[in-house]
Write a protein that holds these residues in place. Structure first.
Motif, mmCIF file in Angstrom:
data_model
loop_
_atom_site.group_PDB
_atom_site.id
_atom_site.type_symbol
_atom_site.label_atom_id
_atom_site.label_comp_id
_atom_site.label_asym_id
_atom_site.label_seq_id
_atom_site.Cartn_x
_atom_site.Cartn_y
_atom_site.Cartn_z
ATOM 1 N N GLY A 1 -12.349 8.120 2.138
ATOM 2 C CA GLY A 1 -11.993 7.281 1.006
ATOM 3 C C GLY A 1 -12.476 5.847 1.097
ATOM 4 O O GLY A 1 -12.919 5.371 2.139
ATOM 5 N N THR A 2 -12.382 5.175 -0.020
ATOM 6 C CA THR A 2 -12.549 3.726 -0.109
ATOM 7 C C THR A 2 -11.424 3.214 -0.991
ATOM 8 O O THR A 2 -11.045 3.876 -1.967
ATOM 9 C CB THR A 2 -13.928 3.348 -0.675
ATOM 10 O OG1 THR A 2 -14.050 1.921 -0.737
ATOM 11 C CG2 THR A 2 -14.176 3.937 -2.047
ATOM 12 N N THR A 3 -10.858 2.055 -0.649
ATOM 13 C CA THR A 3 -9.611 1.609 -1.262
ATOM 14 C C THR A 3 -9.695 0.155 -1.698
ATOM 15 O O THR A 3 -10.132 -0.717 -0.939
ATOM 16 C CB THR A 3 -8.437 1.756 -0.271
ATOM 17 O OG1 THR A 3 -8.399 3.096 0.245
ATOM 18 C CG2 THR A 3 -7.113 1.439 -0.949
ATOM 19 N N PHE A 4 -9.262 -0.106 -2.935
ATOM 20 C CA PHE A 4 -9.107 -1.460 -3.462
ATOM 21 C C PHE A 4 -7.615 -1.755 -3.401
ATOM 22 O O PHE A 4 -6.814 -1.050 -4.030
ATOM 23 C CB PHE A 4 -9.630 -1.499 -4.889
ATOM 24 C CG PHE A 4 -10.064 -2.855 -5.377
ATOM 25 C CD1 PHE A 4 -10.340 -3.901 -4.501
ATOM 26 C CD2 PHE A 4 -10.218 -3.090 -6.743
ATOM 27 C CE1 PHE A 4 -10.763 -5.138 -4.961
ATOM 28 C CE2 PHE A 4 -10.646 -4.317 -7.215
ATOM 29 C CZ PHE A 4 -10.913 -5.346 -6.321
ATOM 30 N N HIS A 5 -7.216 -2.768 -2.630
ATOM 31 C CA HIS A 5 -5.782 -2.973 -2.423
ATOM 32 C C HIS A 5 -5.423 -4.453 -2.381
ATOM 33 O O HIS A 5 -6.271 -5.323 -2.122
ATOM 34 C CB HIS A 5 -5.328 -2.290 -1.125
ATOM 35 C CG HIS A 5 -5.815 -2.951 0.130
ATOM 36 N ND1 HIS A 5 -5.030 -3.800 0.882
ATOM 37 C CD2 HIS A 5 -7.011 -2.893 0.766
ATOM 38 C CE1 HIS A 5 -5.721 -4.227 1.928
ATOM 39 N NE2 HIS A 5 -6.914 -3.698 1.884
ATOM 40 N N VAL A 6 -4.162 -4.717 -2.622
ATOM 41 C CA VAL A 6 -3.624 -6.067 -2.490
ATOM 42 C C VAL A 6 -3.465 -6.369 -1.005
ATOM 43 O O VAL A 6 -2.966 -5.532 -0.244
ATOM 44 C CB VAL A 6 -2.261 -6.182 -3.211
ATOM 45 C CG1 VAL A 6 -1.691 -7.592 -3.055
ATOM 46 C CG2 VAL A 6 -2.395 -5.813 -4.683
ATOM 47 N N MET A 7 -3.897 -7.554 -0.579
ATOM 48 C CA MET A 7 -3.762 -7.907 0.833
ATOM 49 C C MET A 7 -2.346 -8.366 1.156
ATOM 50 O O MET A 7 -1.675 -9.007 0.338
ATOM 51 C CB MET A 7 -4.764 -8.999 1.208
ATOM 52 C CG MET A 7 -6.170 -8.482 1.359
ATOM 53 S SD MET A 7 -7.303 -9.678 2.120
ATOM 54 C CE MET A 7 -7.635 -10.730 0.706
ATOM 55 N N ALA A 8 -1.904 -8.020 2.363
ATOM 56 C CA ALA A 8 -0.599 -8.395 2.884
ATOM 57 C C ALA A 8 -0.797 -8.991 4.278
ATOM 58 O O ALA A 8 -1.869 -8.858 4.870
ATOM 59 C CB ALA A 8 0.310 -7.172 2.941
ATOM 60 N N PRO A 9 0.223 -9.642 4.825
ATOM 61 C CA PRO A 9 0.075 -10.218 6.172
ATOM 62 C C PRO A 9 -0.321 -9.189 7.235
ATOM 63 O O PRO A 9 -1.098 -9.493 8.137
ATOM 64 C CB PRO A 9 1.459 -10.808 6.448
ATOM 65 C CG PRO A 9 1.987 -11.156 5.092
ATOM 66 C CD PRO A 9 1.489 -10.061 4.189
#
Length: 285
Positions: free
Chosen positions: A128-136
């Protein structure tokens, strides 16, 4: 008009920046990347490309310059530094990352290699490849979108990297509209909502893995032969050192340009590129 600070590298970073630049609905205020004289293994230079596109560019040493710009999004595409909370909290809408692996299954580094080595035992023949919101926490944020390509039994880590790059570009292009609409947080899905195995690999996770003893290569049971075969493919990523064995005091590299002839008749399922539904659809399942 959404404003963006773009942080990245690699040819994928160049292609995503070109998409943003070519879309009149976005304004790229700053690009952060490797310096033009830094030694990198990939072709191309995002720094030079960004300058040619007319953007203000700084190197990673000056990444905190992002804080001087009022931006709606911080977009990371193959940016190597782990960002602190001050940078993650800075954009008005969201910090987003394009992660070349399936989340939450594969967090961290060296995931192309580990996905090939895990595919047979897990019976998970897609990547897979994933577009995600960054978190700490690294690669732990809510998922905006995922796409998949097949893991073929003739793949090396490098061929898998090349194939998923195309899927990543297509996914990034498709979800620019989501950024324009400001719907990121409404559509993003927490990683806890996904089922399946979960792995986290560090940058050192392949240390000591490349030496394959001659006796393991000579094993005649099918399970060992397949495990060795998978490891050789998984560690085949030019220009890096591949797997090797030692014979008579000499190092023998274990690599090949193509494995098609070896496993031409392999009964591995074929997958087309899969485009997942957004979290809105997932929530209705």
């Amino acid at each position: 008009m959404p404003s963006v600070a773009f942080m990245g590298s690699h040819p994928l970073g160049e292609r995503c920046l070109e998409l943003l630049t070519g879309d009149d609905d976005f304004r790229v205020k700053l690009v952060v990347t490797y310096g033009p004289d830094e030694d990198t293994w990939w072709d191309g230079c995002l720094y030079d490309r960004a300058e040619r596109l007319g953007h203000t560019v700084v190197t990673r040493a000056d990444e905190r310059d992002v804080l001087d710009y009022d931006v709606d999004y911080l977009l990371s595409v193959y940016y190597p530094n782990i960002l602190g909370e001050e940078l993650l909290d800075h954009p008005n809408v969201a910090p987003l990352n394009l992660h070349q692996a399936e989340l939450p299954r594969y967090r961290g580094s060296n995931v192309f290699s580990h996905a090939i080595m895990n595919a047979r035992e897990d019976d998970h023949w897609k990547y897979g490849t994933t577009f995600h919101v960054m978190a700490p926490d690294v690669d732990a944020g809510d998922v905006l979108a995922r796409d998949f390509v097949p893991i073929r039994e003739t793949d090396t880590a490098r061929t898998l990297y090349d194939r998923v790059t195309e899927a990543s570009v297509a996914m990034f292009r498709e979800h620019l509209q989501t950024l324009k609409d400001g719907q990121v947080h409404q559509l993003a899905t927490p990683q806890a909502a996904y089922e399946g195995e979960r792995y986290f690999y560090t940058k050192e996770s392949l240390d000591g893995e490349k030496l394959i003893p001659p006796e393991r290569l000579a094993a005649d049971d099918e399970a060992t032969q397949l495990a060795v075969y998978d490891k050789i493919r998984a560690l085949d990523f030019p220009p890096f050192q591949p797997a090797y064995t030692e014979l008579g005091g000499h190092r023998v590299q274990l690599t090949a340009a193509s494995y098609t002839d070896i496993f031409d008749d392999a009964s591995v399922p074929e997958f087309d590129v899969e485009r997942e539904a957004t979290s809105t659809a997932l929530a209705q399942d």
